[in-house]
Design a protein around this motif. Sequence first.
Motif, PDB file in Angstrom:
ATOM      1  N   MET A   1       0.977  -0.918  -0.224  1.00  0.00           N
ATOM      2  CA  MET A   1       0.226  -0.188  -0.442  1.00  0.00           C
ATOM      3  C   MET A   1       0.431   1.294  -0.246  1.00  0.00           C
ATOM      4  SD  MET A   1      -3.385  -1.274   0.028  1.00  0.00           S
ATOM      5  CE  MET A   1      -3.899  -2.435  -0.251  1.00  0.00           C
ATOM      6  N   SER A   2       0.441   2.604  -0.652  1.00  0.00           N
ATOM      7  CA  SER A   2       1.009   3.082  -0.879  1.00  0.00           C
ATOM      8  C   SER A   2       0.999   4.844   0.775  1.00  0.00           C
ATOM      9  CB  SER A   2       1.165   4.387  -1.974  1.00  0.00           C
ATOM     10  OG  SER A   2      -0.502   4.877  -1.206  1.00  0.00           O
ATOM     11  N   GLU A   3       2.888   4.646   0.469  1.00  0.00           N
ATOM     12  CA  GLU A   3       3.257   5.122   1.526  1.00  0.00           C
ATOM     13  C   GLU A   3       3.859   6.589   0.690  1.00  0.00           C
ATOM     14  OE1 GLU A   3       5.103   3.990   5.122  1.00  0.00           O
ATOM     15  OE2 GLU A   3       6.622   5.370   4.836  1.00  0.00           O
ATOM     16  N   HIS A   4       3.760   7.472   1.399  1.00  0.00           N
ATOM     17  CA  HIS A   4       4.388   8.712   0.623  1.00  0.00           C
ATOM     18  C   HIS A   4       4.566   9.752   1.540  1.00  0.00           C
ATOM     19  CE1 HIS A   4       0.692   7.962  -2.735  1.00  0.00           C
ATOM     20  NE2 HIS A   4       0.457   7.411  -1.284  1.00  0.00           N
ATOM     21  N   GLU A  20       1.292   6.601   5.298  1.00  0.00           N
ATOM     22  CA  GLU A  20       0.714   5.043   4.582  1.00  0.00           C
ATOM     23  C   GLU A  20      -0.336   6.358   4.014  1.00  0.00           C
ATOM     24  OE1 GLU A  20      -0.616   2.091   7.148  1.00  0.00           O
ATOM     25  OE2 GLU A  20       0.781   0.967   6.307  1.00  0.00           O
ATOM     26  N   ALA A  21      -1.211   6.425   2.895  1.00  0.00           N
ATOM     27  CA  ALA A  21      -2.367   6.847   2.865  1.00  0.00           C
ATOM     28  C   ALA A  21      -3.546   7.527   3.547  1.00  0.00           C
ATOM     29  CB  ALA A  21      -2.830   6.505   1.235  1.00  0.00           C
TER      30      ALA A  21
ATOM     31  N   ASN B   5      -6.068  -0.175   4.645  1.00  0.00           N
ATOM     32  CA  ASN B   5      -5.193   0.642   3.672  1.00  0.00           C
ATOM     33  C   ASN B   5      -5.315   0.618   2.546  1.00  0.00           C
ATOM     34  OD1 ASN B   5      -2.392   1.277   4.299  1.00  0.00           O
ATOM     35  ND2 ASN B   5      -1.959  -1.497   4.945  1.00  0.00           N
ATOM     36  N   ASP B   7      -4.472   2.510  -1.078  1.00  0.00           N
ATOM     37  CA  ASP B   7      -3.529   2.973  -2.658  1.00  0.00           C
ATOM     38  C   ASP B   7      -4.010   4.489  -3.153  1.00  0.00           C
ATOM     39  OD1 ASP B   7      -1.076   1.388  -2.959  1.00  0.00           O
ATOM     40  OD2 ASP B   7      -2.304   0.111  -4.147  1.00  0.00           O
ATOM     41  N   TYR B   8      -2.920   5.442  -3.762  1.00  0.00           N
ATOM     42  CA  TYR B   8      -3.853   7.171  -3.661  1.00  0.00           C
ATOM     43  C   TYR B   8      -2.572   7.308  -4.376  1.00  0.00           C
ATOM     44  CZ  TYR B   8      -3.583  11.724  -2.535  1.00  0.00           C
ATOM     45  OH  TYR B   8      -3.561  13.606  -3.094  1.00  0.00           O
ATOM     46  N   VAL B   9      -3.679   8.546  -5.139  1.00  0.00           N
ATOM     47  CA  VAL B   9      -2.948   8.571  -6.960  1.00  0.00           C
ATOM     48  C   VAL B   9      -3.461  10.029  -6.967  1.00  0.00           C
ATOM     49  CG1 VAL B   9      -4.331   7.755  -8.744  1.00  0.00           C
ATOM     50  CG2 VAL B   9      -2.346   8.924  -8.984  1.00  0.00           C
ATOM     51  N   SER B  49      -9.751   0.736  -3.108  1.00  0.00           N
ATOM     52  CA  SER B  49      -8.199  -0.598  -3.180  1.00  0.00           C
ATOM     53  C   SER B  49      -7.371   1.244  -3.577  1.00  0.00           C
ATOM     54  CB  SER B  49      -8.215  -1.479  -4.615  1.00  0.00           C
ATOM     55  OG  SER B  49      -9.419  -0.898  -5.241  1.00  0.00           O
ATOM     56  N   LEU B  50      -8.261   1.941  -4.030  1.00  0.00           N
ATOM     57  CA  LEU B  50      -7.407   2.999  -4.894  1.00  0.00           C
ATOM     58  C   LEU B  50      -8.079   3.853  -4.619  1.00  0.00           C
ATOM     59  CD1 LEU B  50      -5.127   3.913  -6.273  1.00  0.00           C
ATOM     60  CD2 LEU B  50      -6.863   3.488  -8.153  1.00  0.00           C
TER      61      LEU B  50
END
Lengths: 160, 293
Positions: A1-4, A20-21, B5, B7-9, B49-50
């Motif tokens: 999972m994305s970390e920023h 983490e996001a 958790n 994901d992020y954009v 999820s995103l």
Amino acid sequence: MSEHKITLTVNGREMSGHAEARLTLVDFLRDVLGQTGTHIGCEHGVCGACSVVMDGKPVRSCLMFAVMADGHEITTVEGLEGPNGELSPLQDAFWENHAMQCGYCTPGMLIATHTLLQENPDPDEAEIREAIGGNLCRCTGYQQIVEAVQMAAKKVQEAS
Amino acid sequence: MKAANFDYVRVASINEACQALADGGEDARIIAGGQTMIPLMAMRLARPSLLIDINDVSELAGITVAGDHLIIRAGTRQADTLASEVVKSQLPLLADALSHVGHTQTRNRGTIGGSLVNADPSAEIPLIAQTLDATIVAQSTRGQRTIAAGDFFDSAMATTLAPDECLVEARFPIWPSENTGFGFHEVSIRNSDYALAAAAAQTTLDENGNCLRLSIAICGASPAPLRLINVEQALTGSELSDNMIKAACANIDDLIDPQSDVHADAAYRGRVAKVVAARAIGDARDRAKGILV
């Protein structure tokens, strides 16, 4: 999972950390940046305790992921004090009027009413109550908070 | 109360958002203000999820007038819409309703499009879209399409938007201002809390003061905001007397489907819906006559 990597301007200082996001802005401010003045209450946007100023406007910092605030300007309750660390007229008026008991809602109340007075230096009682409509206080019954904001508005106007 | 958790954009254009939605699969979600999405995620009622953040998409913000429509881009903040002079003058019904939407802190983040796609059964912005027959514009990598408000709101918290579509704008019809007035009434437990029931009405009167045109819709008493077509038909052409309005609004039991919850039981909600509907029409009539500010 994305970390920023997240960089914010907090009370005029550029601050940065990793998260983490899913980390909310209030958790980032408190746990990563150590700015613990902002309180966490309900964590789902009901109580207003976590209110901060983002780009000049009051927002709830539990209703934003920290990564969404990357690059923005945040003012927390720590940023309301005067240049030498003295209480602002609004904070002083809260003290004078006993506008708190347990103090849990106080940072959010100060942020909400600070931004009110910036936009409207002479609010009437209805406008003050509207401005704190999104902030819960379980101790004061709100009356002393309203009186504190009225006193602060009066003092600032007399001084200017 | 922490989100799972994901994901992020962060995207910079509508095309990028649509591409990310298409690539992200069914569990990808757009996030703008996040004022409903984030609480749902905190309570784990939503687990995308995103998240595709459209807050930087400048082409998704702004309010313009095009012909007889007021166009509000989906990412326009509720606070900016409430403060807009053009909304106050051209779409006063929406301006009035917006003052009931959340609080200052949430209006500063919450968007017009976010409220529309969230489709809360007691939300004011979907109610106004339904009342005025707004057109919703959605975009995906497959192209753009328009959806009438009547076809957009499906049921509670559900719209007919496809998973890969991004709401782009809402087009609200502007009625000729002469002899036209609006009314909005809401009953809630606390100021700015969720509506138990709310009603929005707009009417145009002819030179004799009779009803030429009427739109009335309610929220909170049905799974989606509901146009009261039979009330509109019963009252169009009439003088809109208080008694006529009350009688027409009493006759909606077959249309509404109020639900019980901790704040109000179904019977009470249904009664409130009738009362706010009648009040909204009465105010619309009085504003059209110029006797109510």
